[in-house]
Design an enzyme around this catalytic site. Structure first.
Site, short mmCIF file in Angstrom:
data_model
loop_
_atom_site.label_atom_id
_atom_site.label_comp_id
_atom_site.label_asym_id
_atom_site.label_seq_id
_atom_site.Cartn_x
_atom_site.Cartn_y
_atom_site.Cartn_z
N ILE A 1 1.07 80.19 -36.68
CA ILE A 1 -0.36 80.14 -36.28
C ILE A 1 -1.05 78.95 -36.97
CG2 ILE A 1 -2.59 81.36 -36.36
CD1 ILE A 1 -1.10 83.87 -35.51
N GLY B 1 9.32 66.06 -38.89
CA GLY B 1 8.12 65.64 -38.16
C GLY B 1 8.27 65.62 -36.64
N GLN C 1 15.06 69.78 -37.82
CA GLN C 1 13.76 70.34 -38.24
C GLN C 1 13.29 69.73 -39.56
OE1 GLN C 1 13.54 74.63 -38.20
NE2 GLN C 1 14.40 74.76 -36.13
N TYR D 1 0.08 75.63 -35.26
CA TYR D 1 -0.59 75.26 -34.00
C TYR D 1 -2.08 74.98 -34.20
CZ TYR D 1 3.57 76.24 -31.24
OH TYR D 1 4.83 76.19 -30.70
N GLN D 2 -2.68 75.62 -35.19
CA GLN D 2 -4.11 75.33 -35.45
C GLN D 2 -4.31 73.86 -35.83
OE1 GLN D 2 -4.82 78.57 -38.21
NE2 GLN D 2 -6.03 79.70 -36.69
#
Ligand code: ACO
Length: 148
Positions: free
Chosen positions: A121, A87, A84, A124-125
């Site tokens: 959130i 990238g 993790q 993913y945005q």
């Protein structure tokens, strides 16, 4: 980096089961063993489990499925703890979105996220997913979607 998406088969499923997220992330996602069992037995949803590789190194897992018309789910995205923050997630999410478009001809992707997963959130945005501000009645998770 040489990134590849491969199907799960008899050569790699054990390594996928052994790959995990860190302890404080375990509430955010099912174990890979659980996901592989769902893919095997929830046959009506036609899950396709996918192994994420950098060259020969397995670094992550996801599964796609539950297709209805031109809509489909991108689910269970994980990058193993040791991999993790390098990238991989960013690159593989884009590759998975392209993969779904290319193989399934869809025009919308759904995913759902755990409310306690505070960073997810905005993460993913960045790819263009929209927060529907609605919750999936099946698991209580927040729904996001992307339109091609
Ligand atoms: C639809 C679904 O599958 S929702 C479930 C998503 N999966 C999980 O929550 C499992 C645990 N988390 C992970 O496996 C990874 O953190 C992933 C897949 C979310 C991101 O993979 P990585 O390869 O680490 O991502 P990448 O290196 O591209 O970017 C790092 C970013 O991940 C974002 N991130 C999102 N969720 C998390 C999280 N739970 N923990 C740490 N970082 C997170 C951060 O914004 C971080 O950016 P920052 O370093 O600026 O804070």
């Amino acid at each position: 980096m040489s990134l590849l998406i491969k199907d799960v088969d008899e050569t790699n499923w054990r390594k996928i089961v052994a790959l995990s997220v860190s302890k404080n992330q375990q509430d955010f996602i099912e174990s890979n063993a659980q996901s592989l069992l769902e893919a095997a037995y929830d046959v009506s949803l036609q899950w396709r489990p996918l192994a994420l590789y950098d060259d020969a190194q397995l670094v992550g897992f996801s599964m796609v499925g539950a297709k209805r018309g031109k809509e489909m789910w991108l689910d269970r995205i994980m990058i193993g703890t040791d991999f993790q923050g390098k990238g991989y997630g960013t690159k593989f999410i884009s590759l998975l979105m392209d993969f779904m478009k290319e193989h399934y001809g869809i025009n919308r992707i759904y995913l759902s996220v755990h409310d306690k997963n505070k960073k997810i959130i905005p993460y993913y945005q960045r790819f263009g997913f929209i927060d529907s501000q609605r919750y999936d009645p099946a698991n209580g998770e927040r729904l996001m979607y992307f339109d091609f």
